[in-house]
Write a protein that holds these residues in place. Structure first.
Motif, short mmCIF file in Angstrom:
data_model
loop_
_atom_site.label_atom_id
_atom_site.label_comp_id
_atom_site.label_asym_id
_atom_site.label_seq_id
_atom_site.Cartn_x
_atom_site.Cartn_y
_atom_site.Cartn_z
N GLY A 104 0.79 -1.22 0.00
CA GLY A 104 0.00 0.00 0.00
C GLY A 104 0.82 1.27 0.00
N PRO A 105 0.11 2.41 0.05
CA PRO A 105 0.77 3.71 0.00
C PRO A 105 1.79 3.87 1.14
N GLY A 106 2.93 4.47 0.80
CA GLY A 106 3.95 4.69 1.82
C GLY A 106 4.73 3.45 2.19
N SER A 107 4.62 2.40 1.40
CA SER A 107 5.31 1.15 1.74
C SER A 107 6.81 1.26 1.49
N ARG A 108 7.56 0.35 2.12
CA ARG A 108 9.00 0.25 1.92
C ARG A 108 9.38 -1.21 1.83
N LEU A 109 10.46 -1.48 1.13
CA LEU A 109 10.94 -2.86 1.03
C LEU A 109 11.52 -3.32 2.36
N LEU A 110 11.14 -4.49 2.78
CA LEU A 110 11.78 -5.16 3.92
C LEU A 110 12.93 -6.02 3.42
N MET A 111 12.67 -6.73 2.35
CA MET A 111 13.65 -7.64 1.78
C MET A 111 13.62 -7.47 0.27
N PRO A 112 14.73 -7.01 -0.33
CA PRO A 112 14.77 -6.91 -1.79
C PRO A 112 14.68 -8.29 -2.43
N ARG A 113 14.63 -8.29 -3.73
CA ARG A 113 14.43 -9.51 -4.50
C ARG A 113 15.41 -10.62 -4.12
N ARG A 114 14.85 -11.80 -3.95
CA ARG A 114 15.61 -13.04 -3.77
C ARG A 114 15.28 -13.93 -4.96
N ILE A 115 16.23 -14.75 -5.34
CA ILE A 115 16.04 -15.62 -6.51
C ILE A 115 16.30 -17.07 -6.13
N PHE A 116 15.44 -17.95 -6.63
CA PHE A 116 15.67 -19.39 -6.53
C PHE A 116 15.13 -20.02 -7.80
N ASP A 117 15.99 -20.74 -8.50
CA ASP A 117 15.62 -21.37 -9.76
C ASP A 117 15.10 -20.28 -10.70
N LYS A 118 13.87 -20.33 -11.13
CA LYS A 118 13.32 -19.30 -12.02
C LYS A 118 12.27 -18.45 -11.31
N ALA A 119 12.34 -18.41 -9.98
CA ALA A 119 11.37 -17.65 -9.19
C ALA A 119 12.07 -16.51 -8.45
#
Length: 131
Positions: A104-119
């Motif tokens: 929602g509005p005013g949100s911030r990332l807690l954890m940036p992108r993580r990758i596993f296999d093709k996800a």
């Protein structure tokens, strides 16, 4: 509330996606034992519609599909810069943009992108809110 965003590449095995999403959920819970989740968020595409029921059942959270053009609103707020994601969706990370929109509005990332296999997955929370 914490939102979990995710994305997949073509041919992503459902087991890989669920493994990654469970890991992201567990990591958020480890950093805040009162963590509560609003749901899972991703771009609306055929592969995600096909995976939706299995993901919802495995994580006991609803999956919200986001129109691709809505992701662009978060282009300046994502920290990852994937050339493929920018080419297809105009945003550096589908997972990060979806998490930010879901929180929602005013949100911030807690954890940036993580990758596993093709996800990929990321988590976000609304600013000033406890998890």
């Amino acid at each position: 509330m914490i939102a979990i965003g995710f994305g997949t590449g073509g041919g992503c095995p459902i087991d890989s996606l669920i493994h990654l999403l469970c890991g992201c959920r567990d990591e958020a819970t480890r950093t805040n034992d009162k963590a509560r989740f609003s749901g899972l968020f991703t771009v609306d595409r055929a592969q995600h519609r096909d995976l939706r029921a299995a993901v919802e059942q495995a994580l006991a959270l609803p999956v919200t599909l986001i129109a691709p053009e809505q992701l662009i609103v978060m282009a300046d707020r994502v920290v990852t810069r994937s050339a493929r994601s920018i080419e297809h969706y105009g945003v550096g990370s589908v997972a990060e943009a979806a998490a930010l929109l879901g929180a929602g509005p005013g949100s911030r990332l807690l954890m940036p992108r993580r990758i596993f296999d093709k996800a990929t997955c990321a988590t976000a929370i609304q600013r000033g809110k406890a998890a």
